[in-house]
Write an enzyme that holds these catalytic residues in place. Structure first.
Site, PDB file in Angstrom:
ATOM      1  N   GLY A   1      31.392  -5.525 -22.490  1.00  0.00           N
ATOM      2  CA  GLY A   1      31.655  -4.214 -23.091  1.00  0.00           C
ATOM      3  C   GLY A   1      30.463  -3.682 -23.869  1.00  0.00           C
ATOM      4  O   GLY A   1      29.334  -3.701 -23.389  1.00  0.00           O
TER       5      GLY A   1
ATOM      6  N   GLU B   1       8.384  -9.493  -3.057  1.00  0.00           N
ATOM      7  CA  GLU B   1       8.289 -10.612  -2.094  1.00  0.00           C
ATOM      8  C   GLU B   1       9.275 -10.422  -0.944  1.00  0.00           C
ATOM      9  O   GLU B   1       9.736 -11.401  -0.346  1.00  0.00           O
ATOM     10  CB  GLU B   1       8.535 -11.962  -2.779  1.00  0.00           C
ATOM     11  CG  GLU B   1       7.487 -12.338  -3.809  1.00  0.00           C
ATOM     12  CD  GLU B   1       6.099 -12.478  -3.191  1.00  0.00           C
ATOM     13  OE1 GLU B   1       5.260 -11.597  -3.482  1.00  0.00           O
ATOM     14  OE2 GLU B   1       5.865 -13.419  -2.436  1.00  0.00           O
ATOM     15  N   GLY B   2       9.585  -9.170  -0.618  1.00  0.00           N
ATOM     16  CA  GLY B   2      10.498  -8.852   0.485  1.00  0.00           C
ATOM     17  C   GLY B   2      11.874  -8.492  -0.041  1.00  0.00           C
ATOM     18  O   GLY B   2      12.484  -9.273  -0.770  1.00  0.00           O
ATOM     19  N   THR B   3      12.346  -7.299   0.357  1.00  0.00           N
ATOM     20  CA  THR B   3      13.636  -6.816  -0.169  1.00  0.00           C
ATOM     21  C   THR B   3      14.799  -7.614   0.426  1.00  0.00           C
ATOM     22  O   THR B   3      14.644  -8.369   1.395  1.00  0.00           O
ATOM     23  CB  THR B   3      13.848  -5.334   0.225  1.00  0.00           C
ATOM     24  OG1 THR B   3      13.901  -5.262   1.655  1.00  0.00           O
ATOM     25  CG2 THR B   3      12.731  -4.447  -0.308  1.00  0.00           C
TER      26      THR B   3
ATOM     27  N   THR C   1       1.542  -6.805  -9.327  1.00  0.00           N
ATOM     28  CA  THR C   1       1.959  -7.490 -10.556  1.00  0.00           C
ATOM     29  C   THR C   1       0.762  -8.216 -11.165  1.00  0.00           C
ATOM     30  O   THR C   1       0.070  -8.951 -10.453  1.00  0.00           O
ATOM     31  CB  THR C   1       3.101  -8.490 -10.236  1.00  0.00           C
ATOM     32  OG1 THR C   1       4.209  -7.752  -9.737  1.00  0.00           O
ATOM     33  CG2 THR C   1       3.514  -9.274 -11.474  1.00  0.00           C
TER      34      THR C   1
ATOM     35  N   GLU D   1       0.852  -1.193   0.000  1.00  0.00           N
ATOM     36  CA  GLU D   1       0.000   0.000   0.000  1.00  0.00           C
ATOM     37  C   GLU D   1       0.890   1.245   0.000  1.00  0.00           C
ATOM     38  O   GLU D   1       2.094   1.133   0.261  1.00  0.00           O
ATOM     39  CB  GLU D   1      -0.887   0.008   1.259  1.00  0.00           C
ATOM     40  CG  GLU D   1      -1.791  -1.200   1.331  1.00  0.00           C
ATOM     41  CD  GLU D   1      -2.655  -1.210   2.591  1.00  0.00           C
ATOM     42  OE1 GLU D   1      -2.535  -0.278   3.422  1.00  0.00           O
ATOM     43  OE2 GLU D   1      -3.451  -2.154   2.736  1.00  0.00           O
TER      44      GLU D   1
ATOM     45  N   ARG E   1       8.718 -17.158  -1.982  1.00  0.00           N
ATOM     46  CA  ARG E   1      10.106 -16.660  -1.994  1.00  0.00           C
ATOM     47  C   ARG E   1      11.049 -17.609  -2.735  1.00  0.00           C
ATOM     48  O   ARG E   1      11.866 -17.133  -3.543  1.00  0.00           O
ATOM     49  CB  ARG E   1      10.580 -16.368  -0.565  1.00  0.00           C
ATOM     50  CG  ARG E   1       9.964 -15.076  -0.084  1.00  0.00           C
ATOM     51  CD  ARG E   1      10.300 -14.677   1.327  1.00  0.00           C
ATOM     52  NE  ARG E   1       9.689 -13.376   1.594  1.00  0.00           N
ATOM     53  CZ  ARG E   1       9.318 -12.945   2.781  1.00  0.00           C
ATOM     54  NH1 ARG E   1       9.503 -13.695   3.855  1.00  0.00           N
ATOM     55  NH2 ARG E   1       8.775 -11.757   2.916  1.00  0.00           N
TER      56      ARG E   1
ATOM     57  N   GLY F   1       5.082  -1.124   2.794  1.00  0.00           N
ATOM     58  CA  GLY F   1       5.800  -1.982   1.852  1.00  0.00           C
ATOM     59  C   GLY F   1       6.416  -3.136   2.606  1.00  0.00           C
ATOM     60  O   GLY F   1       5.800  -4.178   2.796  1.00  0.00           O
TER      61      GLY F   1
HETATM   62  C1  LIG Z   1       7.743  -4.039 -10.226  1.00  0.00           C
HETATM   63  C2  LIG Z   1       7.187  -4.312  -8.876  1.00  0.00           C
HETATM   64  C3  LIG Z   1       6.245  -5.304  -8.719  1.00  0.00           C
HETATM   65  C4  LIG Z   1       5.686  -5.544  -7.468  1.00  0.00           C
HETATM   66  N1  LIG Z   1       4.709  -6.501  -7.328  1.00  0.00           N
HETATM   67  C5  LIG Z   1       4.044  -6.619  -6.160  1.00  0.00           C
HETATM   68  C6  LIG Z   1       2.918  -7.483  -6.044  1.00  0.00           C
HETATM   69  O1  LIG Z   1       2.545  -8.198  -6.972  1.00  0.00           O
HETATM   70  N2  LIG Z   1       2.234  -7.469  -4.867  1.00  0.00           N
HETATM   71  C7  LIG Z   1       2.599  -6.682  -3.810  1.00  0.00           C
HETATM   72  O2  LIG Z   1       1.928  -6.725  -2.798  1.00  0.00           O
HETATM   73  N3  LIG Z   1       3.698  -5.886  -3.875  1.00  0.00           N
HETATM   74  C8  LIG Z   1       4.412  -5.834  -5.028  1.00  0.00           C
HETATM   75  N4  LIG Z   1       5.499  -4.984  -5.110  1.00  0.00           N
HETATM   76  C9  LIG Z   1       5.893  -4.193  -3.962  1.00  0.00           C
HETATM   77  C10 LIG Z   1       7.158  -4.719  -3.293  1.00  0.00           C
HETATM   78  O3  LIG Z   1       6.890  -5.936  -2.653  1.00  0.00           O
HETATM   79  C11 LIG Z   1       7.641  -3.617  -2.364  1.00  0.00           C
HETATM   80  O4  LIG Z   1       8.168  -2.600  -3.169  1.00  0.00           O
HETATM   81  C12 LIG Z   1       8.663  -4.094  -1.370  1.00  0.00           C
HETATM   82  O5  LIG Z   1       8.077  -4.940  -0.434  1.00  0.00           O
HETATM   83  C13 LIG Z   1       9.355  -2.951  -0.646  1.00  0.00           C
HETATM   84  O6  LIG Z   1       8.431  -2.068  -0.141  1.00  0.00           O
HETATM   85  P1  LIG Z   1       8.580  -0.497  -0.377  1.00  0.00           P
HETATM   86  O7  LIG Z   1       8.827  -0.297  -1.846  1.00  0.00           O
HETATM   87  O8  LIG Z   1       7.433   0.191   0.228  1.00  0.00           O
HETATM   88  O9  LIG Z   1       9.912  -0.094   0.353  1.00  0.00           O
HETATM   89  P2  LIG Z   1      10.095   0.266   1.896  1.00  0.00           P
HETATM   90  O10 LIG Z   1       9.454  -0.753   2.775  1.00  0.00           O
HETATM   91  O11 LIG Z   1       9.692   1.688   2.093  1.00  0.00           O
HETATM   92  O12 LIG Z   1      11.674   0.124   2.029  1.00  0.00           O
HETATM   93  C14 LIG Z   1      12.574   1.086   1.470  1.00  0.00           C
HETATM   94  C15 LIG Z   1      13.985   0.586   1.739  1.00  0.00           C
HETATM   95  O13 LIG Z   1      14.199   0.434   3.165  1.00  0.00           O
HETATM   96  C16 LIG Z   1      14.621  -0.900   3.455  1.00  0.00           C
HETATM   97  N5  LIG Z   1      14.040  -1.337   4.725  1.00  0.00           N
HETATM   98  C17 LIG Z   1      12.742  -1.337   5.078  1.00  0.00           C
HETATM   99  N6  LIG Z   1      12.573  -1.831   6.324  1.00  0.00           N
HETATM  100  C18 LIG Z   1      13.796  -2.148   6.769  1.00  0.00           C
HETATM  101  C19 LIG Z   1      14.304  -2.703   7.985  1.00  0.00           C
HETATM  102  N7  LIG Z   1      13.490  -3.023   9.003  1.00  0.00           N
HETATM  103  N8  LIG Z   1      15.637  -2.885   8.105  1.00  0.00           N
HETATM  104  C20 LIG Z   1      16.487  -2.550   7.078  1.00  0.00           C
HETATM  105  N9  LIG Z   1      16.067  -2.040   5.910  1.00  0.00           N
HETATM  106  C21 LIG Z   1      14.747  -1.831   5.746  1.00  0.00           C
HETATM  107  C22 LIG Z   1      14.108  -1.743   2.304  1.00  0.00           C
HETATM  108  O14 LIG Z   1      14.880  -2.918   2.142  1.00  0.00           O
HETATM  109  C23 LIG Z   1      14.269  -0.788   1.124  1.00  0.00           C
HETATM  110  O15 LIG Z   1      15.562  -0.834   0.643  1.00  0.00           O
HETATM  111  C24 LIG Z   1       6.104  -4.774  -6.346  1.00  0.00           C
HETATM  112  C25 LIG Z   1       7.086  -3.785  -6.514  1.00  0.00           C
HETATM  113  C26 LIG Z   1       7.616  -3.538  -7.741  1.00  0.00           C
HETATM  114  C27 LIG Z   1       8.651  -2.460  -7.877  1.00  0.00           C
END
Ligand SMILES: Cc1cc2nc3c(=O)[nH]c(=O)nc-3n(C[C@H](O)[C@H](O)[C@H](O)COP(=O)(O)OP(=O)(O)OC[C@H]3O[C@@H](n4cnc5c(N)ncnc54)[C@H](O)[C@@H]3O)c2cc1C
Length: 401
Positions: free
Chosen positions: A354, A378-380, A167, A136, A256, A140
């Site tokens: 290159g 699916e989680g960064t 997605t 949302e 995952r 994230g």
């Molecule tokens: C092309 C694309 C397709 C997607 N598809 C889907 C989908 O099908 N369904 C869905 O629900 N979502 C989807 N997403 C969303 C995606 O899962 C989120 O972007 C992701 O979970 C990260 O959330 P955020 O972008 O809000 O980043 P944030 O949560 O705001 O994080 C920003 C940064 O801070 C870091 N961070 C956050 N919390 C911590 C912590 N506690 N400790 C250390 N670092 C932290 C993160 O790793 C990241 O680098 C998609 C995103 C993209 C770009």
């Protein structure tokens, strides 16, 4: 115990998936990279073909059959649909990750249904194409913070909220939506709902323009007093505070490893093409000591080792799911390792090759762009490492943030 050989029974499926990747995906890869938001109509025929091939078979190359196995009637070690799905995905993503994500009936929502739905729901939603909507505008990584609400009203739940970055959110027939039954009860009250497109109150408000995976649509969806049949709540409607978040989170244990498999497939494509392009300069004689080979050769060996480690972690996480072993830690390890590996490998291959690596005549530059998402959704990367640390140290999400 896990056997590191690819099970013989999956070899046919792997060969089929490789054929699809090479003969169907690769020829249209660039076309849909350039035509973002155009629906890859070629996939309709391909999806119908795959449906036919998978009919009656518990093993497939797609998300739809990936599920936690029932052990009631099984004895001994099992190589099941999680493993076959990951092996199939690796091959398909050797072709094109964006096109795989755009495949009808293979959405991440399908994996969510397979992981959480009861038997009646599995039957009712069989054949559906489902996207997954968790993220949302203000939520994230911390999926426990979702604000979309679901309020019971007679035979329905009424959903209100906004989901972003979904997605296949515009093209799929349905979306699995995470919503809270009661914000005051925290994560335990978060449930997932299957919402079919066309349900009044559900509206696609935007399509994103992205760095990579342009063949796959990424939608924002608004839910305004959207009435969803109560039987579309996946799994158990009771709020079990003791079990907490576990219900919906089980989805990630299955999805995952699948994303890790995508990363393994994409990285293999980059490595294979880099080796071909560099064949006049790199002899790749594995008997020679590392110190006596060129820098480019040494780098390729190193990338191959990273790739192999990622592949084995991914297969282990999927195999554990097939054998009903708790695999949250391994699923996150696989996703963290493979997501980073694919980004590193794809970019390094661009660098090693290159001008050929950087130009649009080759797909290497596209794969380098496509790879990044595998380390995000699916989680960064950072969140996966956090989950692994929590599991290793025995800490809760409150204790280690
Ligand atoms: C092309 C694309 C397709 C997607 N598809 C889907 C989908 O099908 N369904 C869905 O629900 N979502 C989807 N997403 C969303 C995606 O899962 C989120 O972007 C992701 O979970 C990260 O959330 P955020 O972008 O809000 O980043 P944030 O949560 O705001 O994080 C920003 C940064 O801070 C870091 N961070 C956050 N919390 C911590 C912590 N506690 N400790 C250390 N670092 C932290 C993160 O790793 C990241 O680098 C998609 C995103 C993209 C770009």
């Amino acid at each position: 115990m896990i056997n590191l050989e690819t099970p013989r029974k999956f070899r046919g499926l792997i060969a089929q998936a490789r054929q699809v990747a090479g003969q169907y995906y690769r020829p249209i890869s660039r076309k849909y990279d350039l035509a973002e938001h155009d629906y890859p109509k070629e996939l309709d025929m391909l999806a119908a073909l795959l449906d036919g091939m998978n009919a009656g078979s518990p093993e497939s190359a797609g998300a739809r059959t990936s599920k936690r196995q029932s052990s009631e009637h099984e004895e001994g070690v099992r190589n099941g649909s999680n493993l076959s799905t990951c092996l199939g995905i690796m091959e398909l993503c050797w072709g094109d990750v964006g096109l795989l994500l755009a495949m009808p009936r293979q959405g991440l929502g399908n994996a969510a249904i397979a992981a959480v739905a009861n038997d009646e729901q599995l039957k009712r939603f069989d054949g559906i194409w489902a996207a997954m909507a968790i993220t949302e505008p203000d939520c994230g990584s911390d999926s426990a913070a979702i604000r979309t609400t679901a309020v019971r009203d007679g035979d329905h739940y009424v959903l209100n909220g906004e989901k972003i970055f979904v997605t296949s959110g515009a093209r799929a027939g349905a979306v699995v939506v995470w919503a809270t039954l009661d914000k005051g009860l925290g994560r335990a009250a978060i449930k997932s709902f299957v919402v079919e497109h066309g349900t009044p109150g559900m509206e696609v408000t935007r399509l994103e323009k992205k760095l990579g995976i342009k063949a796959s649509d990424t939608a924002a969806i608004r839910f305004s007093d959207c009435r969803v049949p109560a039987e579309n709540l996946l799994g158990n409607p009771e709020v079990d505070v003791a079990k907490g978040f576990a219900g919906v989170m089980e989805t990630f244990d299955n999805t995952r490893p699948m994303v890790a498999a995508m990363a393994v497939g994409l990285a293999k494509a980059s490595l294979d093409r880099a080796r071909e392009l560099l064949q006049d300069h790199c002899a790749l004689d594995y008997r020679k000591p590392l110190l006596s080979v060129s820098h480019a050769e040494a780098q390729l060996y190193q990338l191959e080792a990273e790739w192999e480690a990622s592949r084995l972690l991914t297969l282990k996480a999927a195999w554990m799911a097939d054998n009903r072993l708790p695999n949250s830690k391994e699923a996150s390890m696989a996703k963290a390792k493979a997501g980073r590996m694919a980004t590193d490998v794809a970019l390094k291959c661009v660098e090693l090759c290159g001008l050929s690596g950087y130009g649009e005549d080759e797909l290497l530059e596209k794969w380098a762009r496509d790879a990044k998402i595998l380390d995000i959704f699916e989680g960064t990367q950072q969140v996966q490492l956090l989950i692994v640390a929590r599991r290793l140290l025995g800490k809760s999400s409150k204790e280690l943030k």
